[in-house]
Design an enzyme around this catalytic site. Sequence first.
Site, short mmCIF file in Angstrom:
data_model
loop_
_atom_site.label_atom_id
_atom_site.label_comp_id
_atom_site.label_asym_id
_atom_site.label_seq_id
_atom_site.Cartn_x
_atom_site.Cartn_y
_atom_site.Cartn_z
N CYS A 44 -0.21 -0.08 -2.08
CA CYS A 44 -1.26 0.92 -2.26
C CYS A 44 -1.36 1.27 -3.75
O CYS A 44 -0.38 1.20 -4.49
CB CYS A 44 -0.95 2.17 -1.45
SG CYS A 44 -2.20 3.48 -1.58
N ASP A 46 -1.71 4.13 -4.99
CA ASP A 46 -1.12 5.45 -5.25
C ASP A 46 -0.12 5.36 -6.39
O ASP A 46 0.78 4.51 -6.40
CB ASP A 46 -0.43 5.96 -3.97
CG ASP A 46 -0.06 7.43 -4.06
OD1 ASP A 46 0.67 7.81 -5.00
OD2 ASP A 46 -0.48 8.21 -3.19
N ARG A 48 2.34 7.04 -7.14
CA ARG A 48 3.72 7.45 -6.85
C ARG A 48 4.55 6.36 -6.18
O ARG A 48 5.73 6.58 -5.91
CB ARG A 48 3.70 8.68 -5.93
CG ARG A 48 2.96 9.88 -6.49
CD ARG A 48 2.71 10.92 -5.40
NE ARG A 48 1.81 10.39 -4.37
CZ ARG A 48 1.51 11.02 -3.24
NH1 ARG A 48 2.07 12.19 -2.98
NH2 ARG A 48 0.68 10.49 -2.37
N HIS A 100 2.93 3.38 2.49
CA HIS A 100 3.74 4.58 2.25
C HIS A 100 3.24 5.74 3.09
O HIS A 100 2.03 5.89 3.32
CB HIS A 100 3.70 4.97 0.76
CG HIS A 100 2.36 5.42 0.28
ND1 HIS A 100 2.00 6.75 0.19
CD2 HIS A 100 1.28 4.72 -0.14
CE1 HIS A 100 0.77 6.85 -0.27
NE2 HIS A 100 0.30 5.63 -0.49
N CYS A 103 -0.14 8.61 2.83
CA CYS A 103 -1.19 7.84 2.16
C CYS A 103 -2.53 8.56 2.25
O CYS A 103 -3.02 8.85 3.34
CB CYS A 103 -1.30 6.45 2.79
SG CYS A 103 -2.57 5.41 2.05
#
Length: 205
Positions: A44, A46, A48, A100, A103
């Site tokens: 993803c 993202d 993080r 994750h 999400c």
Amino acid sequence: MCATDINHYLENNQNWVKTVLSQNEEYFDVLKEGQHPKALLLGCSDSRVSPSMVLGSELGELFIHRNIANVVSHTDLNFLSVMQFAVENLGVRDIIVYGHYGCGGVKAAYENNSNGLIDNWLANIKDVIRHHKSELNSIEDQNTRLNRLVELNVLEQIENIKQTSIYRQAIDSGNKLKLYAWVFDFNTGVVHDLKKKYNIKPSIV
């Protein structure tokens, strides 16, 4: 973030180079010779969930593609090109779908609000919701339901990979590709192997 903060990354880079060279003077000489990644990872976008940091991989170990909610779309020529190059040119035989919990893309698809252009992309996840509607509706706690949807989405992308011409041609050519379904947990920092968590047979994942 101001310009000074951005420039700090360049300072970090210079410090990293010094550290690497102090440990191995030939590090970049070896690196520039070419890449031989051990696996292709679809993660993803993202900020993080940095796979290299979380998995502790070195440069050259992972061939990485990232998009919103780690989706395998059969109309996404970007990912399909990455997958083809990894399998046919780099000889990669291990493919990881790396989702994750928490999400945002998965949550947005579930909430089904109007988000603009991204709704076209989230339609891929809405298909997952539709396919598993009964199971998801049976989960009372919404956070638990969303976490399960994250897992189902990862598993669905595994199935989507199997439907690509790239995967099928590789199998027909005798190249055994191994597919892995992993989910990163922000609460613990642990990456869960869904195959082991749910005792899924190797022939499925």
